[in-house]
Enzyme design. Structure first.
Site, short mmCIF file in Angstrom:
data_model
loop_
_atom_site.label_atom_id
_atom_site.label_comp_id
_atom_site.label_asym_id
_atom_site.label_seq_id
_atom_site.Cartn_x
_atom_site.Cartn_y
_atom_site.Cartn_z
CG HIS A 230 -56.03 -15.14 27.81
ND1 HIS A 230 -56.06 -13.84 27.36
CD2 HIS A 230 -56.90 -15.19 28.85
CE1 HIS A 230 -56.89 -13.13 28.09
NE2 HIS A 230 -57.42 -13.92 29.00
CD GLU B 216 -53.34 -13.99 24.94
OE1 GLU B 216 -54.08 -14.75 24.28
OE2 GLU B 216 -53.81 -13.16 25.77
N PRO C 141 -21.00 3.68 36.01
CG PRO C 141 -22.78 4.51 34.73
CD PRO C 141 -21.29 4.37 34.73
CD GLU D 20 -39.70 -2.54 46.96
OE1 GLU D 20 -39.39 -2.60 45.76
OE2 GLU D 20 -40.85 -2.44 47.39
N GLY E 244 -33.65 -5.60 30.53
CA GLY E 244 -33.81 -6.83 29.76
C GLY E 244 -33.22 -8.04 30.47
CE LYS E 245 -33.36 -7.48 36.53
NZ LYS E 245 -33.84 -7.25 37.83
CG MET F 160 -65.79 -15.51 22.45
SD MET F 160 -65.64 -17.17 23.09
CE MET F 160 -66.93 -17.15 24.33
CB CYS G 160 -60.43 -13.32 27.20
SG CYS G 160 -60.94 -13.80 28.85
CE LYS H 141 -12.07 2.91 33.03
NZ LYS H 141 -12.45 4.18 32.40
CB THR I 281 -16.68 1.48 32.79
OG1 THR I 281 -15.71 2.33 33.41
CG2 THR I 281 -16.24 1.14 31.38
N1 GLN Z 1 -63.72 -9.25 32.12
C1 GLN Z 1 -64.00 -10.51 31.51
C2 GLN Z 1 -64.21 -11.60 32.56
O1 GLN Z 1 -63.82 -11.48 33.68
C3 GLN Z 1 -62.91 -10.91 30.56
C4 GLN Z 1 -61.58 -11.16 31.21
C5 GLN Z 1 -60.45 -11.24 30.23
O2 GLN Z 1 -60.56 -10.77 29.12
N2 GLN Z 1 -59.32 -11.76 30.66
O3 GLN Z 1 -64.77 -12.64 32.25
#
Ligand code: GLN
Length: 545
Positions: A515, A517, A198, A157, A21-22, A392, A389, A231, A196
């Protein structure tokens, strides 16, 4: 010119295990310091060689977070935006791959002529430049940059990143940089003890590389007694008061800023970095946590997708739904349904039990027919539906097949020979063969149809939302779609691209090509998620009376 001001840097490393959870710690520190009036920014350094996470499977990496400027970044940048008011961009995340890409490009251009190009100093110099670049943005007005180092201390890495930080700390000076190490303090049931060791080992590893952490954030599932903190102070060589408990939270991750403030982490940071600021103002966070703990009701949302096994692959989506819940004072329970199990309409019957259905973004053919079945089911059963996306695009395909009678209608992504490519590549995408960073990405403007549900929800008619896709609704089918009852409620300003569709004959049925979200925050839930969860709550209520 920065005058007397210095941009200060906090470096956050992680020890013992991954998934500590950094990212949440970095974001919460951002929230706390921002609430004290500072201008902050954040940076994530990722130790893998991919240039960006865009080409990795969501199973490997989790969600790819897209910024306004179109960068495909680590999902931690989503947390950074959700916990603060800052907007992230392409400079706020870089990978080892990007660092080497820059160094090799310079070498080919002859910039190091005559010299052997080496990890120290050439790679570390490049890393330092890329870190400082974040502090220099906004004309140098950033007070504090929080830098999260991906990976775990001890990994081969991440060594160049740690070496760069070691050097940078000397260059910045004592009052301008702070090292915070996040570790695990596990509980051993057999001994009935918190351990402690680790933490001691991981701090030793950091000190071997020349970094003495000044603050230790301990992830734990129970309170840390003062004796145990003492500690850790003693064995890890940190000052009293600098061992901070970061206990698992009960209801929501948005509790973390409050929990860290109770441990006085923000005071400690301000004191150590010699920052004069007001004390933290966390009323918004308290309100959200209260809503999360004591919702007035709940709703059940089914997410029909392909990456259902890995919650991380829909991180921003899950959070945006939770935010929609805050806006409606309900708890949002998510059920993940693997669309591959929905290949016939009979299989959809269990979906009648949920309050709303969502089909998120995705790529590739697998499970697509099941998603179309779910969309048809939601349409016919009047269940609130949200398609994002790919969701839709499939909504449009479902409409074309079953309401327009276009048999075999499809996206050319899944059926290159479909007689009705209602979703297709536009000419500009056809020419593209490279895979990395070649989609339509980032914020694009969209004009909403006056009087549409979308326009009502947004409360405005001009919006900008983030995209990440190749395919589009085929402009050749737009007239037919409209004539058959699909409202195209959002278009690109030139009218060519369909960005939002909705059904006026349904309680809530909406799809967007972008998107939403990515832009939702707990303190400012996205209007489309507020509307969607509101519709789910109404269905729930309607069914219970
Ligand atoms: N695969 C679809 C496209 O490339 C939808 C991509 C997505 O849902 N982010 O248009």
């Amino acid at each position: 010119m920065q005058g007397f001001r210095h941009t200060k840097y906090i470096f956050i490393t992680g020890g013992v295990i991954s998934s500590l959870g950094k990212g949440i710690a970095a974001s919460s520190i951002g929230a706390l310091m921002e609430s004290r009036g500072l201008r902050i920014s954040l940076l994530k350094m990722d130790p893998y060689i991919n240039v960006d996470p865009g080409t990795m499977s969501p199973f490997q990496h989790g969600e790819v977070f897209v910024t306004d400027d179109g960068a495909e970044t680590d999902l931690d940048l989503g947390h950074y935006e959700r916990f603060t008011t800052v907007s992230m961009g392409r400079h706020n995340n870089f990978t080892t791959g990007q660092v080497y890409d820059r160094v090799i490009t310079k070498e080919r251009a002859g910039e190091y002529l005559g010299r052997t190009v080496q990890v120290i100093p050439h790679v570390t110099d490049e890393i330092k430049r890329m870190i400082r670049r974040v502090g220099e943005e906004e004309g140098g007005a950033v007070d504090l940059v929080i830098v999260e180092v991906g990976g775990t201390v001890g990994d081969i890495e991440s060594l160049p990143f740690l070496e760069a930080i070691r050097q940078l700390r000397l260059e910045l000076g004592h009052q301008n940089s702070l090292s915070i190490h996040v570790t695990l303090v596990p509980y051993m049931r057999a001994a009935d003890e918190l351990k402690t060791k680790p933490t001691q080992h991981s701090v030793q590893k950091l000190r071997e590389i020349g970094i003495q952490p000044e603050v230790i954030l301990c992830r734990t599932d129970r309170p840390l007694p003062q004796s145990l903190k003492d500690k850790i102070c003693l064995f890890c060589n940190v000052e009293p008061g600098a061992v901070i408990e970061m206990r698992d939270v009960e209801s929501t991750i948005y509790e973390v800023p409050l929990a860290l403030q109770r441990e006085r982490l923000d005071d400690l940071i301000a004191h150590r970095l010699n920052i004069w600021s007001r004390s933290a103002e966390l009323r918004d966070w308290q309100r959200i946590v209260e809503l999360g703990r004591h919702p007035a009701g709940e709703v059940e949302v089914a997410i029909v997708g392909k990456y259902v096994d890995l919650k991380e692959s829909y991180k921003s989506l899950n959070e945006a739904l939770v935010h929609g819940g805050f806006a409606n004072e309900v708890r949002v329970n998510l059920t993940f349904v693997d669309s591959a199990t929905l290949e016939s309409s009979a299989c959809c019957a269990p979906l009648a039990q949920v309050d709303a259905i969502l089909v998120p973004g995705g790529f590739g053919e697998r499970g697509v027919e099941g998603k179309i079945q779910a969309i048809r089911f939601a349409r016919e059963q009047a269940i609130p539906f949200f398609g994002i996306c790919l969701g839709m695009q499939l909504l449009v395909i479902e409409h074309a097949r079953h309401l327009l009678g276009l048999e075999g209608a499809n996206s050319s992504e899944f059926d290159p020979h479909t007689p009705h490519p209602v979703v297709d590549l536009l000419p500009e995408q056809r020419a593209v063969t490279a895979k990395g960073a070649t989609m339509r990405r980032g914020a694009y403007p969209c004009r909403l149809l006056p009087g549409s549900q979308a326009a009502r929800l947004y409360g405005q008619e001009e919006i900008a939302e983030r995209h990440r896709h190749r395919f589009e609704v085929n402009p050749e089918y737009v007239d037919q779609l409209e004539a058959s009852g699909l409202v195209l409620s959002g278009r690109s300003p030139d009218g060519r691209l369909v960005e939002l569709v909705e059904r006026p004959d349904h309680p809530w049925f909406l799809g967007c090509q972008f998107h939403p979200e990515f832009k939702s925050r707990p303190t400012r839930p996205h209007p489309l998620f507020t509307g969607f969860i509101g519709a789910a709550a109404r269905r729930r209520q309607g069914r219970s009376c």
